[in-house]
Write an enzyme that holds these catalytic residues in place. Structure first.
Site, PDB file in Angstrom:
ATOM      1  N   PRO A  88       0.821  -1.224   0.000  1.00  0.00           N
ATOM      2  CA  PRO A  88       0.000   0.000   0.000  1.00  0.00           C
ATOM      3  C   PRO A  88       0.847   1.262   0.000  1.00  0.00           C
ATOM      4  O   PRO A  88       0.333   2.358  -0.236  1.00  0.00           O
ATOM      5  CB  PRO A  88      -0.826  -0.125   1.291  1.00  0.00           C
ATOM      6  N   GLU A 115       3.121  -7.842   9.321  1.00  0.00           N
ATOM      7  CA  GLU A 115       3.399  -6.410   9.373  1.00  0.00           C
ATOM      8  C   GLU A 115       4.227  -5.924   8.189  1.00  0.00           C
ATOM      9  O   GLU A 115       4.499  -4.741   8.051  1.00  0.00           O
ATOM     10  CB  GLU A 115       4.141  -6.062  10.676  1.00  0.00           C
ATOM     11  N   ARG A 152      -3.385  -9.103 -20.037  1.00  0.00           N
ATOM     12  CA  ARG A 152      -4.365  -8.757 -21.072  1.00  0.00           C
ATOM     13  C   ARG A 152      -3.688  -8.100 -22.274  1.00  0.00           C
ATOM     14  O   ARG A 152      -4.211  -8.146 -23.388  1.00  0.00           O
ATOM     15  CB  ARG A 152      -5.429  -7.822 -20.495  1.00  0.00           C
ATOM     16  N   ASP A 167     -11.291  -1.259 -24.185  1.00  0.00           N
ATOM     17  CA  ASP A 167     -11.622  -1.273 -22.763  1.00  0.00           C
ATOM     18  C   ASP A 167     -11.439   0.109 -22.152  1.00  0.00           C
ATOM     19  O   ASP A 167     -10.759   0.972 -22.703  1.00  0.00           O
ATOM     20  CB  ASP A 167     -10.708  -2.262 -22.012  1.00  0.00           C
TER      21      ASP A 167
END
Length: 247
Positions: A88, A115, A152, A167
């Protein structure tokens, strides 16, 4: 193209290897995919991949040695891969990044848990990527999301590359709405323009809808979009319809 993941839960990646277009591409050897069990690179009889953090604190930290051993073995057998840490804290992954990574010959994903991973692992990482500003229990799901998006763009994975090119995000806009049979259900009808067989009118309608969706849902994308001739024709038609409705 070779893609590998280092994880303590290789079974999770059966989602990719057993279902959908990625599974078919693996079976047809369009791509070489392998989920590697990080525990195979531990040196103790319990196959420990985590330990308590130096300095105290809650939770456990993934050990550096298994990652380094696995990485060194991959280099020895296949050469250096492009190493991605899912986190993140990383740069936000998007369609542009997926297209860029699809040109790589070999990618290795490192999947953390608990963690996080011992910071010294960052010495082998080429880039740290995130799928959004939220936290998951591990890096497996973000890796799967990125892998499917990347693949893809690899020729031979998706049968119809034209569908990939249309797309959302490929041309900087959101996708237009799609319809199939029946023509009408519970009073909801397929737009007449899609039934008239005029390909030029259909293309203009779809571009109008794509621009409209992008403007309403993602104005940030709309503002930085570089408008081509078809975009301008679609905007002109939208303005005409808006004026007609006002009158």
């Amino acid at each position: 193209m070779r893609i590998k993941v280092l994880t303590i839960f290789p079974e999770m990646f059966s989602v990719l290897t057993q279902y959908g277009v990625i599974s078919r591409a693996i079976k047809e050897r369009v791509i070489d995919f392998k989920a590697i069990n990080l525990r195979d690179f531990t040196s103790d009889r319990h196959h420990t991949t985590d330990d308590y953090p130096y300095g105290g604190g809650s939770g456990l930290v993934m050990k550096v040695e298994p990652f380094l051993k696995a990485y060194e073995e991959i280099i020895e057998n296949e050469g250096k891969p492009h190493v991605i840490m899912t986190s993140p804290q990383g740069k936000l992954f998007n369609n542009e990044k997926a297209l860029e990574l699809s040109k790589k010959k070999s990618i290795l994903f490192l999947c953390g848990r608990y963690e996080g991973i011992d910071e010294r692992v960052m010495n082998i990482v080429d880039e740290e990527l995130s799928i959004g500003d939220f936290v998951l229990s591990g890096g497996e799901l973000p890796s799967m999301v990125m892998i499917e998006s990347i693949l893809r763009f690899v020729p031979g994975v998706i049968g119809d590359m034209e569908s990939v090119e249309k797309d959302s995000f490929f041309n900087g806009l959101l996708d237009y709405p799609h319809y199939t049979r029946p023509r009408e259900i519970k009073g909801m009808k397929v737009p007449d323009v899609l039934l008239n067989g005029n390909h030029e009118e259909i293309e203009l309608f779809r571009r109008m809808e794509s621009l409209k969706r992008t403007l309403l849902r993602r104005p940030d994308l709309f503002l930085k979009h570089e408008f081509d001739k078809m975009d301008k024709k679609a905007l002109l038609q939208l303005f005409r319809e808006l004026i007609d409705n006002v009158e």
